[in-house]
Design an enzyme around this catalytic site. Structure first.
Site, PDB file in Angstrom:
ATOM      1  N   LYS A  24       0.850  -1.209   0.000  1.00 50.88           N
ATOM      2  CA  LYS A  24       0.000   0.000   0.000  1.00 50.88           C
ATOM      3  C   LYS A  24       0.875   1.244   0.000  1.00 50.88           C
ATOM      4  O   LYS A  24       0.658   2.172  -0.779  1.00 50.88           O
ATOM      5  CB  LYS A  24      -0.892   0.008   1.238  1.00 50.88           C
ATOM      6  N   ASN A  25       1.877   1.261   0.875  1.00 51.12           N
ATOM      7  CA  ASN A  25       2.647   2.489   1.065  1.00 51.12           C
ATOM      8  C   ASN A  25       3.661   2.735  -0.036  1.00 51.12           C
ATOM      9  O   ASN A  25       4.237   3.810  -0.110  1.00 51.12           O
ATOM     10  CB  ASN A  25       3.293   2.509   2.456  1.00 51.12           C
ATOM     11  N   ARG A  95      -4.549  10.320   3.197  1.00 55.29           N
ATOM     12  CA  ARG A  95      -3.446  11.224   3.492  1.00 55.29           C
ATOM     13  C   ARG A  95      -2.471  11.288   2.324  1.00 55.29           C
ATOM     14  O   ARG A  95      -1.884  12.317   2.033  1.00 55.29           O
ATOM     15  CB  ARG A  95      -2.745  10.711   4.745  1.00 55.29           C
ATOM     16  N   CYS A 119      -5.727  12.529  11.306  1.00 56.59           N
ATOM     17  CA  CYS A 119      -5.826  11.112  11.638  1.00 56.59           C
ATOM     18  C   CYS A 119      -5.930  11.042  13.152  1.00 56.59           C
ATOM     19  O   CYS A 119      -5.885  12.045  13.836  1.00 56.59           O
ATOM     20  CB  CYS A 119      -4.601  10.355  11.189  1.00 56.59           C
ATOM     21  N   ARG A 124      -0.360  15.336  12.438  1.00 60.12           N
ATOM     22  CA  ARG A 124       0.383  14.828  11.273  1.00 60.12           C
ATOM     23  C   ARG A 124       0.684  16.008  10.352  1.00 60.12           C
ATOM     24  O   ARG A 124       0.070  16.202   9.342  1.00 60.12           O
ATOM     25  CB  ARG A 124      -0.402  13.717  10.564  1.00 60.12           C
ATOM     26  N   PRO A 125       1.676  16.824  10.755  1.00 61.65           N
ATOM     27  CA  PRO A 125       1.989  18.021   9.966  1.00 61.65           C
ATOM     28  C   PRO A 125       2.631  17.659   8.621  1.00 61.65           C
ATOM     29  O   PRO A 125       3.050  16.517   8.409  1.00 61.65           O
ATOM     30  CB  PRO A 125       3.005  18.744  10.851  1.00 61.65           C
ATOM     31  N   ILE A 126       2.698  18.629   7.745  1.00 62.75           N
ATOM     32  CA  ILE A 126       3.426  18.422   6.481  1.00 62.75           C
ATOM     33  C   ILE A 126       4.462  19.514   6.277  1.00 62.75           C
ATOM     34  O   ILE A 126       4.860  19.840   5.152  1.00 62.75           O
ATOM     35  CB  ILE A 126       2.468  18.337   5.264  1.00 62.75           C
ATOM     36  N   ASP A 127       4.938  20.060   7.394  1.00 63.52           N
ATOM     37  CA  ASP A 127       5.925  21.156   7.313  1.00 63.52           C
ATOM     38  C   ASP A 127       7.193  20.746   6.572  1.00 63.52           C
ATOM     39  O   ASP A 127       7.779  21.548   5.833  1.00 63.52           O
ATOM     40  CB  ASP A 127       6.269  21.663   8.719  1.00 63.52           C
ATOM     41  N   ASP A 314       4.121   0.685  11.999  1.00 60.62           N
ATOM     42  CA  ASP A 314       2.869   0.123  11.483  1.00 60.62           C
ATOM     43  C   ASP A 314       2.634  -1.315  11.921  1.00 60.62           C
ATOM     44  O   ASP A 314       1.572  -1.871  11.653  1.00 60.62           O
ATOM     45  CB  ASP A 314       2.824   0.216   9.953  1.00 60.62           C
ATOM     46  N   ARG A 406      -8.805  -0.592   4.100  1.00 60.69           N
ATOM     47  CA  ARG A 406      -7.986   0.426   3.437  1.00 60.69           C
ATOM     48  C   ARG A 406      -6.626  -0.161   3.056  1.00 60.69           C
ATOM     49  O   ARG A 406      -6.005   0.266   2.086  1.00 60.69           O
ATOM     50  CB  ARG A 406      -7.776   1.626   4.375  1.00 60.69           C
TER      51      ARG A 406
HETATM   52  C1  EPZ Z   1       3.864   6.970   6.271  1.00 62.65           C
HETATM   53  O1  EPZ Z   1       3.127   8.063   6.815  1.00 62.65           O
HETATM   54  C2  EPZ Z   1       2.909   5.794   6.223  1.00 62.65           C
HETATM   55  N1  EPZ Z   1       1.780   6.108   5.355  1.00 62.65           N
HETATM   56  C3  EPZ Z   1       2.405   5.471   7.635  1.00 62.65           C
HETATM   57  O2  EPZ Z   1       1.658   4.268   7.532  1.00 62.65           O
HETATM   58  C4  EPZ Z   1       3.597   5.194   8.548  1.00 62.65           C
HETATM   59  O3  EPZ Z   1       3.135   5.046   9.863  1.00 62.65           O
HETATM   60  C5  EPZ Z   1       4.602   6.341   8.478  1.00 62.65           C
HETATM   61  O4  EPZ Z   1       4.972   6.616   7.120  1.00 62.65           O
HETATM   62  C6  EPZ Z   1       5.878   6.020   9.251  1.00 62.65           C
HETATM   63  O5  EPZ Z   1       6.487   4.881   8.703  1.00 62.65           O
HETATM   64  C7  EPZ Z   1       1.967   6.015   4.015  1.00 62.65           C
HETATM   65  O6  EPZ Z   1       3.048   5.691   3.540  1.00 62.65           O
HETATM   66  C8  EPZ Z   1       0.772   6.309   3.154  1.00 62.65           C
HETATM   67  P1  EPZ Z   1       6.082  10.241   8.265  1.00 62.65           P
HETATM   68  P2  EPZ Z   1       3.775   9.553   6.767  1.00 62.65           P
HETATM   69  O7  EPZ Z   1       6.102  11.485   7.468  1.00 62.65           O
HETATM   70  O8  EPZ Z   1       4.606   9.685   5.559  1.00 62.65           O
HETATM   71  C9  EPZ Z   1       6.455  13.668  11.543  1.00 62.65           C
HETATM   72  C10 EPZ Z   1      -0.191   2.879   7.579  1.00 62.65           C
HETATM   73  O9  EPZ Z   1      -0.700   2.312   8.556  1.00 62.65           O
HETATM   74  N2  EPZ Z   1       6.366  14.602  10.421  1.00 62.65           N
HETATM   75  O10 EPZ Z   1       7.193   9.250   8.085  1.00 62.65           O
HETATM   76  O11 EPZ Z   1       2.671  10.512   6.995  1.00 62.65           O
HETATM   77  C11 EPZ Z   1       5.155  12.918  11.778  1.00 62.65           C
HETATM   78  O12 EPZ Z   1       4.279  13.681  12.593  1.00 62.65           O
HETATM   79  C12 EPZ Z   1       0.239   4.316   7.717  1.00 62.65           C
HETATM   80  O13 EPZ Z   1       0.033   2.348   6.486  1.00 62.65           O
HETATM   81  C13 EPZ Z   1       6.541  15.962  10.674  1.00 62.65           C
HETATM   82  O14 EPZ Z   1       6.755  16.391  11.796  1.00 62.65           O
HETATM   83  O15 EPZ Z   1       4.702   9.496   8.064  1.00 62.65           O
HETATM   84  C14 EPZ Z   1       5.626  11.651  12.461  1.00 62.65           C
HETATM   85  O16 EPZ Z   1       5.804  11.906  13.843  1.00 62.65           O
HETATM   86  C15 EPZ Z   1      -0.160   4.904   9.055  1.00 62.65           C
HETATM   87  N3  EPZ Z   1       6.460  16.836   9.632  1.00 62.65           N
HETATM   88  C16 EPZ Z   1       6.994  11.390  11.816  1.00 62.65           C
HETATM   89  O17 EPZ Z   1       7.386  12.622  11.208  1.00 62.65           O
HETATM   90  C17 EPZ Z   1       6.221  16.408   8.345  1.00 62.65           C
HETATM   91  O18 EPZ Z   1       6.178  17.255   7.427  1.00 62.65           O
HETATM   92  C18 EPZ Z   1       6.983  10.324  10.734  1.00 62.65           C
HETATM   93  O19 EPZ Z   1       5.975  10.655   9.821  1.00 62.65           O
HETATM   94  C19 EPZ Z   1       6.041  15.026   8.110  1.00 62.65           C
HETATM   95  C20 EPZ Z   1       6.117  14.144   9.162  1.00 62.65           C
END
Ligand code: EPZ
Length: 436
Positions: A24-25, A95, A119, A124-127, A314, A406
């Site tokens: 999926k990811n 997302r 979520c 879950r920021p995107i900064d 996950d 999902r």
């Molecule tokens: C991906 O989410 C996965 N989703 C998530 O899987 C998974 O838990 C996560 O990576 C970690 O492995 C998909 O791939 C669709 P991150 P993502 O950016 O990319 C912080 C599932 O069950 N962060 O690696 O959103 C964030 O808050 C899902 O399949 C910022 O601070 O995760 C978190 O604490 C759930 N600023 C950490 O980084 C940002 O701009 C890791 O998040 C982005 C993230």
């Protein structure tokens, strides 16, 4: 809205073989990447899950032509894309819609995308995503430039940059990679995520002529190209998290299951922990067999989630279920997400003895799960509750089961093929499902 629940009568030992579907990811990033190609391509081993269906509809809404050759194969032709805007209701359903920011910015030098849905495991920021785009010359990426929840990006031109992520982020790494493929010059992503799905998206981009080196390491180097060619076929890697979920399901039922079509090295963080607890985990070339030797004791352990090659967050909820059935006190440290223990009260309804302190859960083992009606609070929490219900003698109901679908393809037929008693039953749910 009519939702549904999974009715599970547990107590059976799972046995036999189960085949893992596409990741999926990985595929969600790959579908966004496909929007950058100047030609048709074929994508194989696409998982039949609702997040993919939403992403496909989102790509079609941009004008891309996507034909389903069969349930796992898509023929994609994005040359008919006629807009760089995506802000409809589909965007907030998943997302991963934010990958279209990098893809459309790379294709058009512009992108107008609604911020993704929230979520239930904390902020879950995107900064980091926006910082990467800003460094590559995009306007509109500052927080005060986001109006009415729409991120309006434009870059003229999009240029290479040195991007340091102070937090390892899967999404930001993929989004930066997407935009950098078409940016003028070289981009370096430092402290990049290294998950298998990052490598798969990079391999897909390179198959279309991108110039990406170092995916799977801390530093990814990309040289922008003016053109990304189609006319190729690509197969999505197997889903590491689906595979791990079936490894746990086999273990918690005292079963003997061979999980096929997976990459054993991707499973090493979980395999090592399960061996440490006393399970037998045998690696094949593209399979893993999980069972417990006669008379073997299962002891608890401590687990800390971390970016790959650390223990995958996950698989955290599913592994807590494993700890519940082990002898002794286990600890789960959730180091990736702010709070990812919302499922614990549901497990406690099934008899689990768990205490949560912020990002830590103390798990008192040797629980015998009892059947209950519980809520799938998100995708992986739902999968964990399925595992607990399979271990519980009696009939359980897991509501909001659409959240499980999902990310898990055909979970009912796959579990039934292993001897589980599971069926889908109607369940009225007034709340619109939102992406976890
Ligand atoms: C991906 O989410 C996965 N989703 C998530 O899987 C998974 O838990 C996560 O990576 C970690 O492995 C998909 O791939 C669709 P991150 P993502 O950016 O990319 C912080 C599932 O069950 N962060 O690696 O959103 C964030 O808050 C899902 O399949 C910022 O601070 O995760 C978190 O604490 C759930 N600023 C950490 O980084 C940002 O701009 C890791 O998040 C982005 C993230």
């Amino acid at each position: 809205m009519n939702n549904y629940a999974y009715k599970i009568t547990g107590g059976n030992r799972l046995s036999g073989e189960v085949e893992i579907s596409g990741s999926k990811n990985a595929v969600l990033g790959i579908l966004a990447a496909a929007m950058m190609v100047d030609g048709p391509l074929t994508l194989e081993n696409v998982p039949d899950i609702s997040d993919v269906r939403v992403m496909v509809e989102l790509c079609r809404s941009l004008g891309a032509e996507i034909e389903e050759i069969d349930v796992h194969t898509l023929k994609i032709d994005p040359r008919t894309i006629c807009t760089y805007k995506a802000s409809g209701s589909l965007v907030s359903k998943i997302r991963a819609s934010y990958y279209l920011m990098g893809a459309l910015l790379g294709r058009f030098g512009k992108a107008a995308i609604r911020l993704p849905g929230g979520c239930n495991f904390g902020d879950r920021p995107i900064d980091l995503h926006l910082k990467a785009f800003q460094l590559m010359g995009a306007k509109g990426a500052r927080p005060n430039e986001i109006e009415a929840g729409i991120v309006n990006l434009s870059a003229n031109p999009l240029h290479g940059a040195k991007i340091y992520f102070d937090i390892v982020s899967v999404g930001a790494t993929i989004n930066a990679m997407l935009a950098a493929c078409k940016a003028d010059g070289r981009t370096e992503i430092i402290n990049a995520a290294k998950e298998p799905h990052i490598v798969d998206v990079a391999n897909f981009l390179n198959a279309m002529g991108a110039r990406i080196k170092g995916a799977g390491t801390d530093t990814i180097k990309i040289t922008g190209v003016p053109f990304l060619k189609g006319d190729f076929t690509y197969s999505v890697i197997p889903d590491q998290i689906e595979a791990g979920t079936y490894m746990v399901a086999a273990a918690v039922t005292g079963g003997d299951v061979t999980i096929t079509n997976l990459i054993p090295t991707h499973m090493e963080p979980l395999s090592a922990k399960m061996r440490e607890m006393g399970y037998t985990v045998e690696d094949g070339d593209d399979s893993i067999r999980v069972y417990k030797q006669e008379g073997e004791e299962i002891y608890s352990t401590n687990v800390k989630t971390a970016p790959y090659p650390g223990f995958p967050t996950d698989l955290q909820p599913q592994t807590v279920v494993l700890l519940c059935l082990a002898d002794g006190m286990g600890r789960m440290h959730e180091n990736v997400w702010q709070s990812r223990f919302q499922y614990v009260p549901e497990l406690q309804k099934m008899g689990a003895n768990i205490n949560v302190f912020e990002r830590h859960a103390l798990v008192n083992g040797i629980t015998r799960f009892k059947p209950a009606t519980v809520v799938a609070t998100d995708l992986r929490a739902g999968a964990a509750l399925v595992c607990a219900a399979l271990a519980a003698e009696g009939t359980s109901y897991i509501t909001h089961a659409s959240r499980i679908d999902r990310g898990y393809e055909h979970i009912v037929s796959k579990l039934r093929s292993l001897g589980a008693e599971i069926e889908r039953v109607d369940y009225e749910d007034p709340n619109e499902d939102t992406e976890a």
